[in-house]
Design a protein around this motif. Structure first.
Motif, PDB file in Angstrom:
ATOM      1  N   GLN A 102       0.843  -1.180   0.000  1.00 32.02           N
ATOM      2  CA  GLN A 102       0.000   0.000   0.000  1.00 32.02           C
ATOM      3  C   GLN A 102       0.884   1.238   0.000  1.00 32.02           C
ATOM      4  O   GLN A 102       1.978   1.237   0.553  1.00 32.02           O
ATOM      5  CB  GLN A 102      -0.914   0.027   1.232  1.00 32.02           C
ATOM      6  CG  GLN A 102      -1.874  -1.137   1.305  1.00 32.02           C
ATOM      7  CD  GLN A 102      -2.850  -1.005   2.458  1.00 32.02           C
ATOM      8  OE1 GLN A 102      -3.299   0.103   2.787  1.00 32.02           O
ATOM      9  NE2 GLN A 102      -3.192  -2.124   3.081  1.00 32.02           N
ATOM     10  N   MET A 103       0.373   2.277  -0.619  1.00 32.05           N
ATOM     11  CA  MET A 103       1.068   3.562  -0.604  1.00 32.05           C
ATOM     12  C   MET A 103       0.038   4.596  -0.161  1.00 32.05           C
ATOM     13  O   MET A 103      -0.983   4.797  -0.821  1.00 32.05           O
ATOM     14  CB  MET A 103       1.631   3.898  -1.982  1.00 32.05           C
ATOM     15  CG  MET A 103       2.700   4.992  -1.959  1.00 32.05           C
ATOM     16  SD  MET A 103       2.019   6.654  -1.834  1.00 32.05           S
ATOM     17  CE  MET A 103       1.244   6.800  -3.426  1.00 32.05           C
ATOM     18  N   ARG A 104       0.291   5.259   0.975  1.00 31.12           N
ATOM     19  CA  ARG A 104      -0.677   6.141   1.589  1.00 31.12           C
ATOM     20  C   ARG A 104      -0.140   7.568   1.680  1.00 31.12           C
ATOM     21  O   ARG A 104       0.962   7.805   2.194  1.00 31.12           O
ATOM     22  CB  ARG A 104      -1.021   5.650   3.002  1.00 31.12           C
ATOM     23  CG  ARG A 104      -1.634   4.244   3.051  1.00 31.12           C
ATOM     24  CD  ARG A 104      -3.072   4.278   2.606  1.00 31.12           C
ATOM     25  NE  ARG A 104      -3.705   2.962   2.614  1.00 31.12           N
ATOM     26  CZ  ARG A 104      -4.978   2.760   2.305  1.00 31.12           C
ATOM     27  NH1 ARG A 104      -5.743   3.791   1.974  1.00 31.12           N
ATOM     28  NH2 ARG A 104      -5.488   1.544   2.303  1.00 31.12           N
ATOM     29  N   ARG A 126      -4.288  -7.247  -3.770  1.00 33.70           N
ATOM     30  CA  ARG A 126      -4.176  -6.057  -4.594  1.00 33.70           C
ATOM     31  C   ARG A 126      -3.193  -5.050  -4.013  1.00 33.70           C
ATOM     32  O   ARG A 126      -2.911  -5.034  -2.807  1.00 33.70           O
ATOM     33  CB  ARG A 126      -5.545  -5.389  -4.735  1.00 33.70           C
ATOM     34  CG  ARG A 126      -6.609  -6.257  -5.358  1.00 33.70           C
ATOM     35  CD  ARG A 126      -7.941  -5.524  -5.414  1.00 33.70           C
ATOM     36  NE  ARG A 126      -7.882  -4.364  -6.276  1.00 33.70           N
ATOM     37  CZ  ARG A 126      -8.080  -4.406  -7.594  1.00 33.70           C
ATOM     38  NH1 ARG A 126      -8.364  -5.563  -8.189  1.00 33.70           N
ATOM     39  NH2 ARG A 126      -8.013  -3.320  -8.323  1.00 33.70           N
ATOM     40  N   ILE A 127      -2.711  -4.168  -4.865  1.00 32.70           N
ATOM     41  CA  ILE A 127      -1.983  -2.976  -4.451  1.00 32.70           C
ATOM     42  C   ILE A 127      -3.012  -1.869  -4.217  1.00 32.70           C
ATOM     43  O   ILE A 127      -3.935  -1.689  -5.015  1.00 32.70           O
ATOM     44  CB  ILE A 127      -0.968  -2.542  -5.530  1.00 32.70           C
ATOM     45  CG1 ILE A 127       0.181  -3.549  -5.615  1.00 32.70           C
ATOM     46  CG2 ILE A 127      -0.442  -1.142  -5.259  1.00 32.70           C
ATOM     47  CD1 ILE A 127       1.076  -3.328  -6.814  1.00 32.70           C
ATOM     48  N   ILE A 128      -2.863  -1.142  -3.116  1.00 34.10           N
ATOM     49  CA  ILE A 128      -3.774  -0.055  -2.782  1.00 34.10           C
ATOM     50  C   ILE A 128      -2.985   1.246  -2.713  1.00 34.10           C
ATOM     51  O   ILE A 128      -1.975   1.335  -2.001  1.00 34.10           O
ATOM     52  CB  ILE A 128      -4.491  -0.282  -1.438  1.00 34.10           C
ATOM     53  CG1 ILE A 128      -5.191  -1.642  -1.412  1.00 34.10           C
ATOM     54  CG2 ILE A 128      -5.466   0.862  -1.163  1.00 34.10           C
ATOM     55  CD1 ILE A 128      -6.333  -1.768  -2.394  1.00 34.10           C
ATOM     56  N   VAL A 129      -3.448   2.263  -3.420  1.00 39.42           N
ATOM     57  CA  VAL A 129      -2.888   3.606  -3.337  1.00 39.42           C
ATOM     58  C   VAL A 129      -4.003   4.515  -2.849  1.00 39.42           C
ATOM     59  O   VAL A 129      -5.044   4.638  -3.516  1.00 39.42           O
ATOM     60  CB  VAL A 129      -2.357   4.077  -4.702  1.00 39.42           C
ATOM     61  CG1 VAL A 129      -1.835   5.499  -4.607  1.00 39.42           C
ATOM     62  CG2 VAL A 129      -1.266   3.133  -5.206  1.00 39.42           C
ATOM     63  N   GLU A 161      -7.516   5.273  -4.946  1.00 40.63           N
ATOM     64  CA  GLU A 161      -8.739   5.799  -4.350  1.00 40.63           C
ATOM     65  C   GLU A 161      -8.430   6.929  -3.380  1.00 40.63           C
ATOM     66  O   GLU A 161      -7.351   7.002  -2.789  1.00 40.63           O
ATOM     67  CB  GLU A 161      -9.479   4.682  -3.604  1.00 40.63           C
ATOM     68  CG  GLU A 161      -8.671   4.060  -2.471  1.00 40.63           C
ATOM     69  CD  GLU A 161      -9.360   2.862  -1.831  1.00 40.63           C
ATOM     70  OE1 GLU A 161     -10.484   2.515  -2.248  1.00 40.63           O
ATOM     71  OE2 GLU A 161      -8.761   2.274  -0.912  1.00 40.63           O
ATOM     72  N   GLY A 162      -9.393   7.833  -3.247  1.00 37.39           N
ATOM     73  CA  GLY A 162      -9.315   8.850  -2.218  1.00 37.39           C
ATOM     74  C   GLY A 162      -8.240   9.892  -2.414  1.00 37.39           C
ATOM     75  O   GLY A 162      -7.693  10.406  -1.444  1.00 37.39           O
ATOM     76  N   LEU A 163      -7.947  10.242  -3.679  1.00 38.73           N
ATOM     77  CA  LEU A 163      -6.968  11.288  -3.965  1.00 38.73           C
ATOM     78  C   LEU A 163      -7.668  12.486  -4.609  1.00 38.73           C
ATOM     79  O   LEU A 163      -8.678  12.340  -5.306  1.00 38.73           O
ATOM     80  CB  LEU A 163      -5.887  10.784  -4.913  1.00 38.73           C
ATOM     81  CG  LEU A 163      -5.094   9.545  -4.508  1.00 38.73           C
ATOM     82  CD1 LEU A 163      -4.037   9.247  -5.566  1.00 38.73           C
ATOM     83  CD2 LEU A 163      -4.462   9.709  -3.135  1.00 38.73           C
TER      84      LEU A 163
END
Length: 557
Positions: A102-104, A126-129, A161-163
């Motif tokens: 993940q990249m937050r 999955r990869i989550i960004v 998501e969420g950017l």
């Protein structure tokens, strides 16, 4: 053998990366199930996952979550906890993310330049960004003069998501993109999801000849042996952009290789408003479902540049698309003038499509160019095979038109071109077309044999329905003088509950239901079962073997 960067399970690798089984048809909500029944059944393209996989060797490594804090972070940190977050995008852009990583980005932060993402997850990992931290302020990526704000390069099974994403410019003589999803190496790139992002002020070319590489969300295959599959773009807010909203590349390299056309796209529940160019443009896909999107004010944000030909939503160079439960409103006429085509419709069936294209259960209103444009096919079958048919049914159109073109007798509802002398079947049935501003006009150019209107309600002070171009009219209800070609026309007040009362939202159109004693009840012709009719606009089931009601509401039982 094609190569790619999609991470796969070690079991598949040990088996020699065999060809995967075919995908099942699109699935999901009951509305999607409806669209599947009407879409032409085709086998999915062969699934290929061969060659070097950069992430495969690290599939067993423990996933890592990386943190970036533009206020308190330091690039000398390791980035692996909130307390040791990185500050800029420099280290992030060097990463090749692995399955489960993940990249937050911290909420409230701002980063300038391009966020470059690489690496692939797996279907189960999955990869989550996304973001982290308190508050409502999404982390902001500002391209700051670069072409792209966010790039996904050769990725599979990744969610962004969420950017918040912006790419502003005082100079529109440039390409500009918010999220650029690109495949530039051979392979199949699956499972990309773009959701819950806010994209605004993506500002670049508006003009017709230059805008084809710009959009808020843009997909592109720059290698002829690269394609996307199972992509979903959902619940994004796209606002105040001069470019297109969501689009593919009409010059993608894989378009000249039909076996590599992209497969399985879903675009749903996005809000797109105040664009300079088209809102949703499905380019180069086999099987696409576009539903529950709200699209407002297309063509308004041109900054006084000449946008010429636009439409709010349409397929191009694609196979078997379904457009349903969308609301489209206030599309502006961007190519006005006597003797000039204006376009600017809610929907368009554009050039070089193959298969079947279905438009159902949509609500359109106040689009200056009209309800729909049919372009035919400039080069039939060159890329995606032969066009089969278009089906336009159970839609509600309110005050679409008002084009102001003096070449028309009235204001345009439909515009139809038979490019290259090619005629295709277009079935238009059980819709409601309401217009209170003057004469409702169909603009049919040349021979359009195959265009047929059945069981529609045309309510307007007057109508203009050309009869010398091969179009078929049968069993429609007109509130004014009917088409001379309609042998079974009904001329009457349709007795709608409150025609013209629709506002913004699909839940505002109950005024288009039939009153109990409407002359439309039970007076429709039976539509063949092969056309796979299931429900009306209001989710009422349709009768089997007996005459339906005319219009988009099945009131009779």
């Amino acid at each position: 053998m094609r190569t790619g960067t999609r991470a796969v399970h070690s079991l598949l690798l040990a088996a020699g990366l065999m060809i995967l089984t075919l995908f099942a048809p699109l699935s999901g909500t009951s509305a999607e199930a409806v669209s599947e029944q009407v879409a032409a059944e085709q086998a999915a393209p062969e699934q290929v996952v061969t060659g070097e996989d950069a992430a495969a060797s690290e599939v067993s490594a423990a996933p890592v979550t990386y943190y970036v804090d533009s206020a308190e972070g330091k690039d000398t940190n390791n980035g692996k906890s909130e307390g040791t977050a990185w500050k800029t995008l420099v280290n992030v852009n060097k990463l090749t993310l692995k399955p489960g990583d993940q990249m937050r980005l911290k909420k409230g932060g701002t980063w300038q330049g391009t966020l470059k993402l690489k690496g692939s997850g797996t279907e189960s990992n999955r990869i989550i960004v996304g973001n982290y931290g308190p508050g409502d302020a999404l982390p902001l990526i500002d391209a700051k003069g670069e072409i792209d704000a966010v790039v996904l390069q050769n990725m599979s099974y990744v969610t962004v998501e969420g950017l918040a994403i912006t790419n502003p410019s005082s100079n529109l003589e440039r390409w500009a993109r918010g999220i650029y999803i690109v495949a530039d190496k051979p392979g199949v790139y699956r499972g990309i999801t773009i959701r819950n992002n806010k994209l605004y002020k993506i500002e670049g070319y508006v003009t017709q000849n230059e805008r084809h590489k710009s959009a808020a969300i843009f997909t592109d295959s720059t290698d002829s042996q690269a394609r996307f599959e199972q992509m979903e773009i959902t619940r994004n807010r796209i606002k105040d952009i001069t470019v297109r909203g969501i689009t593919g590349s009409q010059t993608a390299k894989n378009l000249n290789h039909p076996e590599n056309i992209n497969y399985d796209l879903k675009v749903s529940r996005n809000l797109i408003q105040n664009t300079g160019c088209d809102a949703i443009r499905v380019v180069g896909w086999n099987k696409a479902l576009i539903e529950y999107n709200n699209i407002y004010y297309v063509g308004h944000n041109t900054r006084n540049y000449e946008a010429s030909f636009i439409a709010a939503a349409f397929p191009q160079q694609s196979i078997d698309t379904v457009w349903q439960f969308n609301e489209i409103a206030y599309t502006k006429g961007t190519n006005p003038g006597e003797g000039r085509d204006m376009d600017s419709q809610a929907f368009d069936i554009d050039h070089t499509n193959g298969g079947t294209h279905i438009f159902q259960y949509n609500y359109t209103h106040d689009n200056e160019g009209g309800f729909v444009l049919f372009m035919g096919s400039i080069v039939m079958g060159e890329e995606v095979g032969d066009f089969k048919e278009a089906i336009i049914r159970y839609n509600i159109s309110q005050n679409d038109g008002n084009s102001g073109q003096s070449t028309l007798v009235g204001d345009r509802l439909f515009e139809v071109h038979p490019f290259g002398g090619i005629t295709f079947p277009v079935k238009v049935y059980n819709n409601i077309f309401y217009y209170n501003k003057g004469t409702m006009a169909l603009q049919l150019k040349g021979d359009v044999a195959g265009l047929a209107f059945y069981n529609n309600i045309f309510q307007a002070p007057a109508g203009s329905y050309p009869v010398n171009v091969g179009a078929v009219y049968d069993n429609n209800l007109y509130s004014h003088a009917p088409s001379a070609a309609d042998a079974h026309a009904i001329q009457a007040d349709p007795a709608l509950v409150a025609a013209g009362s629709g506002g913004e939202g699909l839940d505002t159109v109950d005024g288009y239901k039939l009153r109990p004693k409407s002359p439309a009840i039970g007076k429709g012709i039976i539509i063949p079962d092969a056309w796979n009719n299931v429900r009306d606009f209001y989710n009422n089931p349709l009768p089997t073997g007996t005459a339906p009601d005319i219009g988009a509401h099945q009131a009779g039982r």
